[in-house]
Design a protein around this motif. Structure first.
Motif, PDB file in Angstrom:
ATOM      1  N   GLY A  45      53.067  40.038  67.062  1.00 52.40           N
ATOM      2  CA  GLY A  45      51.973  40.437  67.941  1.00 52.40           C
ATOM      3  C   GLY A  45      52.274  41.717  68.698  1.00 52.40           C
ATOM      4  O   GLY A  45      53.440  42.102  68.873  1.00 52.40           O
ATOM      5  N   THR A  61      54.414  44.096  65.254  1.00 55.34           N
ATOM      6  CA  THR A  61      53.035  43.707  65.542  1.00 55.34           C
ATOM      7  C   THR A  61      52.551  42.695  64.507  1.00 55.34           C
ATOM      8  O   THR A  61      51.900  41.694  64.839  1.00 55.34           O
ATOM      9  CB  THR A  61      52.112  44.936  65.562  1.00 55.34           C
ATOM     10  OG1 THR A  61      52.520  45.811  66.618  1.00 55.34           O
ATOM     11  CG2 THR A  61      50.658  44.525  65.778  1.00 55.34           C
ATOM     12  N   THR A  62      52.885  42.926  63.241  1.00 59.04           N
ATOM     13  CA  THR A  62      52.518  41.988  62.188  1.00 59.04           C
ATOM     14  C   THR A  62      53.258  40.666  62.341  1.00 59.04           C
ATOM     15  O   THR A  62      52.688  39.589  62.156  1.00 59.04           O
ATOM     16  CB  THR A  62      52.831  42.597  60.806  1.00 59.04           C
ATOM     17  OG1 THR A  62      52.094  43.810  60.655  1.00 59.04           O
ATOM     18  CG2 THR A  62      52.456  41.633  59.690  1.00 59.04           C
ATOM     19  N   ALA A  63      54.547  40.746  62.723  1.00 57.14           N
ATOM     20  CA  ALA A  63      55.384  39.549  62.763  1.00 57.14           C
ATOM     21  C   ALA A  63      55.237  38.742  64.045  1.00 57.14           C
ATOM     22  O   ALA A  63      55.365  37.509  64.019  1.00 57.14           O
ATOM     23  CB  ALA A  63      56.851  39.941  62.573  1.00 57.14           C
ATOM     24  N   THR A  91      57.271  49.162  65.732  1.00 58.67           N
ATOM     25  CA  THR A  91      56.118  48.498  66.349  1.00 58.67           C
ATOM     26  C   THR A  91      55.143  47.990  65.291  1.00 58.67           C
ATOM     27  O   THR A  91      54.534  46.921  65.464  1.00 58.67           O
ATOM     28  CB  THR A  91      55.391  49.439  67.321  1.00 58.67           C
ATOM     29  OG1 THR A  91      55.090  50.683  66.656  1.00 58.67           O
ATOM     30  CG2 THR A  91      56.228  49.716  68.544  1.00 58.67           C
ATOM     31  N   GLU A  92      55.004  48.696  64.193  1.00 63.71           N
ATOM     32  CA  GLU A  92      54.113  48.230  63.127  1.00 63.71           C
ATOM     33  C   GLU A  92      54.620  46.912  62.537  1.00 63.71           C
ATOM     34  O   GLU A  92      53.858  45.956  62.364  1.00 63.71           O
ATOM     35  CB  GLU A  92      53.996  49.288  62.036  1.00 63.71           C
ATOM     36  CG  GLU A  92      53.056  48.886  60.903  1.00 63.71           C
ATOM     37  CD  GLU A  92      52.937  49.956  59.827  1.00 63.71           C
ATOM     38  OE1 GLU A  92      52.310  49.669  58.786  1.00 63.71           O
ATOM     39  OE2 GLU A  92      53.476  51.067  60.023  1.00 63.71           O
ATOM     40  N   GLU A  93      55.923  46.851  62.235  1.00 59.38           N
ATOM     41  CA  GLU A  93      56.494  45.631  61.669  1.00 59.38           C
ATOM     42  C   GLU A  93      56.401  44.467  62.654  1.00 59.38           C
ATOM     43  O   GLU A  93      56.044  43.335  62.277  1.00 59.38           O
ATOM     44  CB  GLU A  93      57.951  45.856  61.278  1.00 59.38           C
ATOM     45  CG  GLU A  93      58.136  46.618  59.988  1.00 59.38           C
ATOM     46  CD  GLU A  93      59.584  46.590  59.520  1.00 59.38           C
ATOM     47  OE1 GLU A  93      60.293  45.594  59.805  1.00 59.38           O
ATOM     48  OE2 GLU A  93      60.015  47.559  58.882  1.00 59.38           O
TER      49      GLU A  93
END
Length: 429
Positions: free
Chosen positions: A376, A372-374, A368-370
């Motif tokens: 949203g 979210t950056t890529a 989810t971190e990756e």
């Protein structure tokens, strides 16, 4: 996970089928392991042992019961609930990674050394990665023996065994039988030439209608085909293309597979099970959410709802962010004519080069971190919920965003609450 053995023994005494697949019951006096609901006479408590996996029971010298077929049950819901190393490893093993890439490939995918991985799995599950993979191969082999007319040499190769001798030895060890005897006891194949037809078990209740509503709302012509009571789609598997057709009788899912390479059987079954969320524990979910004043009425109206999953993590992500572009099947299957691919998009390149991985071996937090950056937070939550089968993702539909604060009361089952709200919105529109 530690088994409460006294509770497990009470479950076996009651022959409670809800716990089939959650643990294994082994009987020391007979050397046999069973599912909890086995109809045989329950042994005395002092003669009972309990294991988390069939592989652990096999490693301890027990063989599978011929009466209850303990490998033909839904998988443990633990592997979706657990995001630790053991849970991630089990999801990858069920997808056949050890057969394709060995323990080295599994360890590399998880980011640990082979030694550490083996130590953790043995401590947590009672068996190392090789034993867990062997149990997976034995299950795949049994399916092929009993449901197809393939020669045993072809089955050995398709199930991932290194040799026919290893295949024969494993079948004798796990099932106390020979392949010839198992085929003689099994039902006649119900498929047509080129197809394998399987019965996929689940824990009732099961909301097939809700899954069909979801698939219909997102179907891609050529890649998917929906009728009032069936779903079919193309699959891109590790060794080649495939198609699957699913229908929904009252007590199982009927799965018809056409595979270009028989080695993909195990991966295909694992991915279809994840797509339909067949290893969920609906009673636990419904019991908890059914008491909530907002979600409770929806739960009572639609028991056994499932969270639609994914057959391919990259596809699930790209369908949310990129235009569709299909690749024609080498051999079309009725209205199924194309494999899914996406048009050019920055994430397409990231997935192709390995800079971004979207698969069942990822942790929820890292994925989810990756993403979210890529792409949203909304895309990140949707992909994590469907690819990992994560049960507590705050992926509310647009029509229910005003319930975000109230959703804290639905933990640890927010994904299932979202499925109820999504279905309500779909049927109300």
């Amino acid at each position: 996970m530690v088994i409460d053995e006294e509770h497990a023994y009470r479950v076996c005494s009651a022959r409670d089928a809800r716990f089939d697949g959650c643990f294994i019951h082994a009987v020391q006096t007979t050397g046999i392991y069973c599912r909890p609901s086995c109809p045989a006479v329950t042994p005395k408590r002092r003669n009972s042992r309990f294991f988390l996996t069939a592989a652990a029971a096999q490693s301890a010298g027990f063989r599978a019961c011929r009466r209850c077929l303990p490998d033909a049950v839904p998988g443990s819901p633990e592997w979706n609930l657990r995001a630790d190393l053991a849970g991630r490893a089990m999801r990858l093993i069920s997808d056949g990674i050890v057969e394709r890439d060995g323990v080295t490939g599994l360890a590399s995918k998880l980011g640990y050394s082979e030694r550490h991985l083996t130590r953790v799995l043995t401590a947590e599950l009672g068996a190392g990665p090789l034993a867990l993979a062997r149990a997976h191969r034995a299950h795949a082999a049994r399916l092929l023996i009993e449901t197809t007319e393939l020669p045993f040499a072809d089955i050995a190769f398709a199930a991932g065994f290194a040799s026919v001798r290893q295949f024969n030895d494993t079948i004798r060890l796990v099932f106390a039988s020979t392949p010839s005897d198992m085929r003689g006891r099994g039902k006649a194949p119900i498929g047509t030439p080129g197809r394998i037809v399987l019965r996929l078990p689940y824990r009732p209740p099961f909301d097939a209608e809700g899954l069909l509503l979801h698939f219909r709302a997102h179907a891609l012509p050529g890649v998917e085909e929906i009728t009032t009571d069936s779903y079919a789609r193309t699959l891109a598997l590790p060794h080649g293309e495939a198609t699957v057709r699913l229908t929904f009788p009252t007590d199982h899912v009927l799965c018809s597979l056409r595979l270009a390479d028989m080695r993909d059987l195990g991966a295909a079954v694992a991915r279809v099970r994840r797509l339909l969320d067949l290893d969920a524990d609906p009673v636990a979910v419904d019991t908890f959410l059914g008491t909530d004043p907002t979600i409770g009425p929806l739960v009572r109206a639609t028991p056994g709802i499932r969270v639609p999953g994914s057959v391919d993590g990259a596809e699930t992500l790209l369908r949310l962010v990129a235009p569709f572009a299909g690749v024609p099947l080498q051999i079309p299957d009725g209205n199924l004519t194309h494999l899914y691919t996406a048009a050019d998009h920055p994430l397409t390149e990231a997935l192709a080069t390995g800079r971004l991985a979207v698969d069942v071996g990822r942790t929820l937090e890292d994925l989810t971190e990756e993403l979210t950056t890529a792409a949203g937070p909304e895309v990140a939550n949707e992909v994590a919920m469907r690819v990992l089968g994560a049960p507590d993702v705050p992926a509310l539909p647009t029509s229910a965003r005003h319930l975000a604060a109230e959703a804290q009361n639905w933990r640890p089952w927010r994904s299932y609450a979202a499925a109820h709200l999504t279905r309500k919105a779909a049927t109300s529109s």
